[in-house]
Motif scaffolding. Structure first.
Motif, PDB file in Angstrom:
ATOM      1  N   PRO A 423       0.791  -1.246  -0.093  1.00 54.42           N
ATOM      2  CA  PRO A 423      -0.111   0.027   0.048  1.00 54.42           C
ATOM      3  C   PRO A 423       0.874   1.569   0.011  1.00 54.42           C
ATOM      4  N   SER A 424       0.716   2.366  -0.654  1.00 57.08           N
ATOM      5  CA  SER A 424       1.094   3.588  -0.753  1.00 57.08           C
ATOM      6  C   SER A 424       0.317   4.627  -1.414  1.00 57.08           C
ATOM      7  N   HIS A 425       0.975   5.649  -2.077  1.00 56.62           N
ATOM      8  CA  HIS A 425       0.215   6.801  -2.611  1.00 56.62           C
ATOM      9  C   HIS A 425       1.254   7.191  -3.696  1.00 56.62           C
ATOM     10  N   ASN A 442      -4.110   6.632  -4.136  1.00 58.89           N
ATOM     11  CA  ASN A 442      -3.906   5.908  -3.133  1.00 58.89           C
ATOM     12  C   ASN A 442      -4.133   4.518  -3.692  1.00 58.89           C
ATOM     13  N   PHE A 443      -3.553   3.427  -3.010  1.00 54.17           N
ATOM     14  CA  PHE A 443      -3.705   2.181  -3.498  1.00 54.17           C
ATOM     15  C   PHE A 443      -2.852   1.089  -2.508  1.00 54.17           C
ATOM     16  N   VAL A 444      -3.507  -0.031  -2.658  1.00 48.31           N
ATOM     17  CA  VAL A 444      -3.126  -1.028  -1.747  1.00 48.31           C
ATOM     18  C   VAL A 444      -2.272  -2.061  -2.750  1.00 48.31           C
ATOM     19  N   ASN A 451      -6.600   7.671 -11.479  1.00 48.44           N
ATOM     20  CA  ASN A 451      -7.347   8.556 -10.895  1.00 48.44           C
ATOM     21  C   ASN A 451      -6.736   9.669 -11.968  1.00 48.44           C
ATOM     22  N   LEU A 452      -7.887  10.744 -11.981  1.00 52.38           N
ATOM     23  CA  LEU A 452      -7.882  11.883 -13.129  1.00 52.38           C
ATOM     24  C   LEU A 452      -7.023  13.063 -12.322  1.00 52.38           C
ATOM     25  N   PRO A 464       6.404   9.422  -5.664  1.00 56.01           N
ATOM     26  CA  PRO A 464       5.907   8.607  -4.520  1.00 56.01           C
ATOM     27  C   PRO A 464       6.698   9.129  -3.377  1.00 56.01           C
ATOM     28  N   SER A 465       5.733   8.514  -2.080  1.00 54.94           N
ATOM     29  CA  SER A 465       6.549   8.935  -0.921  1.00 54.94           C
ATOM     30  C   SER A 465       7.768   7.978  -0.736  1.00 54.94           C
TER      31      SER A 465
END
Length: 557
Positions: A423-425, A442-444, A451-452, A464-465
């Protein structure tokens, strides 16, 4: 009288010898005429002289008579020799007269040639034009030639008071309409982006009505202060049907090319002086016999342009704006061209403006058929590698997928995460701006989710983080926003257009969180999770609290 005649004959014979030695043929002719007359006189009067002298000479008459006979015989020989000499001298004098006439002819030709050379050198030293701009005459003077006499039957002099002024101009030099052109840009201000390379072409021409070819042409171009001289590079150089390709990334260049159909060569030198920031191109016609410009004023590398492009030339260059060039900065370029010894002639001024044009009416969003501009699996828009933890990539969004190069305030891109390992974003923001504190996707683990995202144009970077796992990312452009009235992108801030104004374009802002329902926060409403079927409405975190109401949950909630 006989003795006197002998003395005169001896004296003239001495004079004759001297004249023969010194070559005094004119005096020699006169002397021979005198000797002939004297010898004839002595021969005719010899008997009278002897008769008058007989009483005094007595018994010596026979001896004297014998001597006189001998003298007369000698005088006859002298007369014969004198006549032969006169004939020879006459022939020699005729030849000398012919030589003198030939010498006079060649001396006149030589004097005229020397006068023409002197006029040419004087014209080179003083310039080809006279005071007031008039052309010099072929003899180097500034006085116009007298008008030719009127033909037979032509009208006589004009009545007193009639204006009889005659303007007579003879062009014996080259002339050059010239111009500089640069990027076309957009709109009347020729808007360009600050990252766009600037390419310029300087054209020059020796017009077909010019009186002589150009032997030397010098083109100079001072660089605008908002152009980065360190990025300057020379482009192609040409004249007539000759085109010279300059190697890439050169600020100086020298070459010589033959001038077809002539014994001359054309020396070409181009360079940028970094101290003065002036670029200079020099074309010179070189006579190999002297290593300098030809003395013949009708010889040159650029003839009158009777048949295009024989009398045309050009130079090309490229340079970038300085990185600090702000929107609204005007880039201005004007070249100078000198033909031979003529005064410098300035070209037109070419200007471009950093920024993008403002439409005449408010614009908005321009949808596009989805076009993939990023795929880390296949290498579209960047390397074909997964994005790892903490990695940032830049993505070009203008000039690709149907988005214009200029006039773009923001782009809409559909960003997709493909099967991440944890998971992250994902965050998307304009290049050069600070990293926002909010994410866009955001996703797993194992999820593929899009996402637009709407972001300002420049270059958009998905980031990414630091804890983001490796994953593949896709980007599909969906449309772009122009600079409508009220937009502040790429220019000085202006009054914003009200949100309800029809046709107002998007004005992107830095992402700011207006809702967070996680425990411990109060952004946009109470810190409580939304339950099944529950909705929450938030107008503004600063002006109104979010309202929550329950809905009956469905069987699938």
């Amino acid at each position: 009288m006989l003795a006197g005649g002998a003395v005169d004959l001896s004296e003239y014979l001495g004079i004759l010898r001297t004249q023969l030695i010194t070559g005094d043929f004119d005096g020699l002719g006169v002397t021979l005429q005198v000797l002939g007359s004297l010898a004839t006189l002595i021969s005719q009067n010899a008997k009278d002289v002897l008769a008058d002298a007989a009483p005094a000479l007595g018994a010596s008459v026979g001896k004297v008579a014998g001597n006189v006979g001998t003298a007369i015989s000698a005088l006859s020989d002298v007369i014969s020799i004198v006549n032969d000499l006169k004939a020879a001298i006459g022939t020699a004098k005729s030849l000398l007269d012919q030589v003198a006439q030939t010498e006079s002819l060649y001396r006149g030709l030589l004097e005229r040639a020397l006068a023409a050379l002197a006029a040419l050198e004087r014209a080179r030293a003083e310039g080809c034009t006279c005071a007031g701009g008039g052309a010099r005459q072929p003899d180097g003077s500034c006085s116009p030639p007298p008008p030719p006499p009127p033909p037979p039957g032509a009208p006589g002099p004009n009545p007193p008071g009639t204006d009889t002024t005659i303007t007579h101009t003879t062009f014996v030099n080259s002339r050059d309409p010239n111009a500089i052109t640069g990027p076309a840009g957009q709109g009347a201000e020729r808007f360009v982006s600050a990252s766009q390379p600037m390419t310029y072409t300087i054209d020059f021409e020796n017009v077909k009505t010019a009186g002589a070819p150009a032997q030397e042409v010098v083109v100079s171009l001072p660089l605008d202060v908002d152009l980065d001289a360190s990025t300057f590079h020379l482009g192609a150089i040409g004249f007539g049907s000759t085109r010279i390709e300059v190697p890439p990334d050169r600020r100086s260049f020298d070459t010589s090319v033959p001038l077809v159909g002539t014994p001359y060569t054309v020396q070409v030198r181009a360079r940028l002086d970094l101290d003065t920031r002036v670029a200079t191109w020099t074309f010179r016609t070189i006579d190999p016999a002297t290593g300098d410009l030809p003395l013949d004023p009708t010889a040159g590398f650029l003839p009158p342009n009777v048949t295009s492009p024989q009398g045309e030339g050009y130079v090309e260059l490229g340079v970038d704006p300085v990185p600090t060039a702000a929107p609204g900065t005007v880039l201005s370029e004007q070249a100078s061209i000198v033909f031979d010894d003529n005064p410098a002639i300035a070209t037109n001024t070419w200007t471009n403006t950093i920024g993008v044009p403002r439409p005449a009416t408010a614009g908005g969003f321009h949808p596009l058929p989805p076009a993939r501009i990023l795929d880390t699996r296949s290498g579209v828009g960047g390397p074909a590698t997964k994005i790892g933890p903490g990695e940032t990539r830049s993505l070009k969004v203008t000039g690709v997928g149907g988005v214009p190069n200029d006039g773009v305030s923001a782009v809409a891109v559909n960003v997709t995460a493909v099967q991440p390992t944890a998971p992250s974003h994902l965050t998307v923001w304009p290049s050069g701006a600070a990293l926002p504190g909010s994410s866009n996707l955001n996703f797993v683990a194992g999820q593929t989710i899009p996402n637009l995202v709407v972001s300002r144009s420049r270059r958009t970077g998905p980031s990414p983080s630091a804890t983001t796992p490796a994953r593949c990312v896709l980007g599909d452009v969906a449309g772009w926003f122009d600079f409508a009235e009220g937009s502040t992108i790429g220019r000085a801030p202006q009054a914003l257009v009200p949100d309800d104004q029809p046709g107002a374009s998007l004005v992107p802002v830095t992402p700011a969180r207006i809702l967070d329902t996680r425990p411990g926060t109060t952004v946009g409403g109470p810190a409580a999770r939304l339950g099944p079927g529950e909705t929450e409405r938030c107008r503004s975190p600063a002006t109104a609290a979010c309202r929550r109401r329950k809905r009956r949950p469905s069987s699938s909630t």
